[in-house]
Scaffold this active site. Structure first.
Site, PDB file in Angstrom:
ATOM      1  N   ARG A 177       0.845  -1.199   0.000  1.00 11.81           N
ATOM      2  CA  ARG A 177       0.000   0.000   0.000  1.00 11.81           C
ATOM      3  C   ARG A 177       0.878   1.246   0.000  1.00 11.81           C
ATOM      4  O   ARG A 177       1.543   1.553   0.994  1.00 11.81           O
ATOM      5  CB  ARG A 177      -0.938   0.035   1.216  1.00 11.81           C
ATOM      6  N   ASP A 457      -3.480   3.176  14.278  1.00 10.93           N
ATOM      7  CA  ASP A 457      -2.666   3.749  13.209  1.00 10.93           C
ATOM      8  C   ASP A 457      -3.227   5.124  12.882  1.00 10.93           C
ATOM      9  O   ASP A 457      -4.050   5.668  13.623  1.00 10.93           O
ATOM     10  CB  ASP A 457      -2.596   2.823  11.991  1.00 10.93           C
TER      11      ASP A 457
END
Length: 553
Positions: A177, A457
């Site tokens: 990603r 996160d």
């Protein structure tokens, strides 16, 4: 022969970087990772696509201004033919047909080894929400992935524990990603301007690994984040086509999965699939960022303020509608409909609390597989057996593309109706703590932080930060039971105002105790200052990481 192809084939090329390319930082070994041919590829991408990227970002700002003026997102009239058309995406590669359990995490060597060895079907190596984009982190991650693809990656901890990869056949399928379109890579400038972080991450990974991965029928594969519309998807398709041509790869060799994690994107899922139809294999319910995007999109709408994060679950009607529409859309087009993240991590020393946490994971995964999702995410290797057990029981085949969900009917209003709930003192103070602790760790170079038995996160920190701003700047009758324009109230009757925030920020250091045991503990005061400024600002900052990025390195 181009310098890109010459260097990848071992032909000597001129050692000087291309004209107009400047690297503003230095770490050991970067010349090996950024040879002239790689810089030539990156410079070419920047010069061809930067104007389009900036145009797309300007369209985002204009669309947000429309929402701020009271406008609402909706399905596009000009793309109705795409939604009504009878078309499919390209066939899915064999390596990606079964993705029932995917693990995600940052790209440091230890994580890369553990994730590839974890027993998951796929590992999403994340340069985005779980990696603080210091120059060292980025290049360490690129080196770790290159060595992993070559089969040579090994790591020894400070305690002397050795980590090595399992045989290739036993490894999870690697999916990378890159960062979203909105983020720059300030350490690499082309013609005086920073390159897009998205292109830096994706192109450098492909430069070093595409040939080996293609030969193994393993991609390269990417997860694309933060898209808002089909034109942004088309930009990715064009950029990846440029990379394929430069690296002498067949058209469509680079396969992608798109995270539907912005509210505008849920109204363009057919269109995004169509724009990428030659290379896309699925969409993913990026639910944490989606919740953040909902708050940000409706930052000026008093009637759409959400209750505390813990009460906004996927069983809430607007999130269930999002999930079911994604499944229906993907399966109609022959694409995977991936489920979302289980952020829980094992709780050692408290068997009862651990069992409760695992019960929440099991219920969430059962909801996903029953609804028709083709796979799911976990943040910790210990959750892989549980998630696999749930999906194996309900999904005997490699996926559920035959579950068409034709009975699902989702309207615009279904997708934007907010959930009801409350704000507790624990919820308010928990948001403050998550923001400060995560931001402190991020500023210290750590993008993935365990806090109160959840793996936090950037996405979850963004929810907490945006909720604080929203609660402090708007009133909402269903939450606080007060007339619009007045303060919200906690469920104990305390006004939600800046005095409450100040008390929470002042009291936080004492509640945290010994900072030396916390990731980024030395930067707690700095993080408190950043959160205080962002929360007092008249306008909600688009992304927490934009102002914070200037403080990195």
């Amino acid at each position: 022969m181009s310098a890109v192809m010459a260097e990848r084939q071992g032909t000597p090329v001129h050692a000087q970087p291309p004209a107009g390319v400047e690297i503003t930082a230095r770490v050991d070994g970067q010349d090996d990772l950024l040879p002239p041919a790689a810089l030539e590829l990156l410079a070419g991408l920047h010069r061809r696509f930067e104007l389009t990227r900036q145009t797309r970002l300007a369209v985002r700002r204009a669309r947000q201004a429309f929402f701020d003026d009271g406008g609402l997102p909706d399905f596009r009239a000009d793309t109705a033919a795409i939604r009504a058309g009878d078309w499919k995406v390209a066939p899915i590669p064999a390596a990606l047909l079964d993705r029932r359990v995917e693990i995600t995490g940052p790209v440091d060597p230890k994580m890369v080894i553990n994730a590839l060895n974890s027993g998951a079907n796929c590992y999403m190596a994340d340069f985005e929400d779980s990696t603080a984009p210091t120059w060292d982190n980025l290049l360490t991650g690129q080196r770790a992935l290159r060595e992993a693809v070559a089969g040579t990656l090994a790591f020894t901890s400070e305690q002397g524990k050795a980590y090595a990869l399992k045989p290739f056949e036993q490894q999870a399928v690697l999916i990378v990603r890159p960062r979203g379109w909105h983020l720059d890579e300030k350490h690499l400038r082309v013609d005086g301007a920073p390159i897009a972080g998205s292109l830096f991450d994706a192109a450098l990974f492909a430069f070093h690994n595409a040939g080996v991965l293609a030969a193994k029928d393993r991609g390269p594969y990417l997860y694309l984040p933060k898209l808002q519309c089909m034109e942004e998807a088309q930009l990715w398709d064009d950029a990846l086509g440029h990379i394929e041509q430069a690296l002498d790869l067949p058209a469509g060799q680079i396969k992608v999965t798109v995270l539907v994690e912005t509210l505008p994107a849920v109204f363009e899922m057919d269109e995004i699939l169509h724009a990428l139809r030659g290379r896309i294999v699925g969409l993913n319910c990026g639910r944490w960022d989606y919740m953040f995007s909902y708050i940000k999109t409706f930052r000026a709408h008093r009637d759409k303020v959400l209750p505390e994060r813990g009460q906004v679950t996927m069983t809430q009607p607007f999130l269930r509608a999002y999930s079911e529409l994604l499944i229906q859309t993907c399966h109609r087009r022959g694409a995977h409909a991936m489920g979302g993240m289980a952020a829980q991590i094992p709780i050692s020393g408290d068997a009862e609390a651990n069992e409760i946490a695992l019960g929440k994971v099991r219920a969430d995964k059962l909801r996903e597989v029953t609804a028709g999702h083709d796979g799911t995410w976990v943040a910790h290797p210990a959750l892989i057996p549980l998630a696999r057990e749930v999906f194996d029981e309900r999904m005997p085949g490699p996926n559920q593309h035959d579950v068409l969900r034709e009975e699902v009917t989702v309207t615009r209003d279904d997708l934007i109706k907010p959930s009801l709930g409350t704000i507790t003192r624990a919820g308010f103070e928990g948001n403050v703590e998550v923001c400060v602790r995560y931001l402190a760790a991020w500023l210290d170079g750590n993008g993935c932080v365990p806090i109160h038995n959840l793996m936090e996160d950037a996405a979850t920190a963004e929810i907490a930060r945006a909720q604080l701003w929203s609660w402090l700047h708007h009133a909402r009758q269903p939450v606080g039971q007060v007339p619009p324009g007045e303060n919200l109230y906690l469920d104990d009757g305390t006004p939600v105002d800046f005095a409450l925030l100040e008390r929470a920020l002042i009291g936080l250091p004492a509640r945290l105790g010994d900072r030396s045991r916390l990731p980024g503990g030395s930067r707690i005061n700095e993080a408190i200052g950043v959160l205080d400024r962002l929360t007092h600002a008249d306008e909600l900052e688009e992304f927490l990481t934009l102002p914070a990025y200037a403080r990195l390195d």
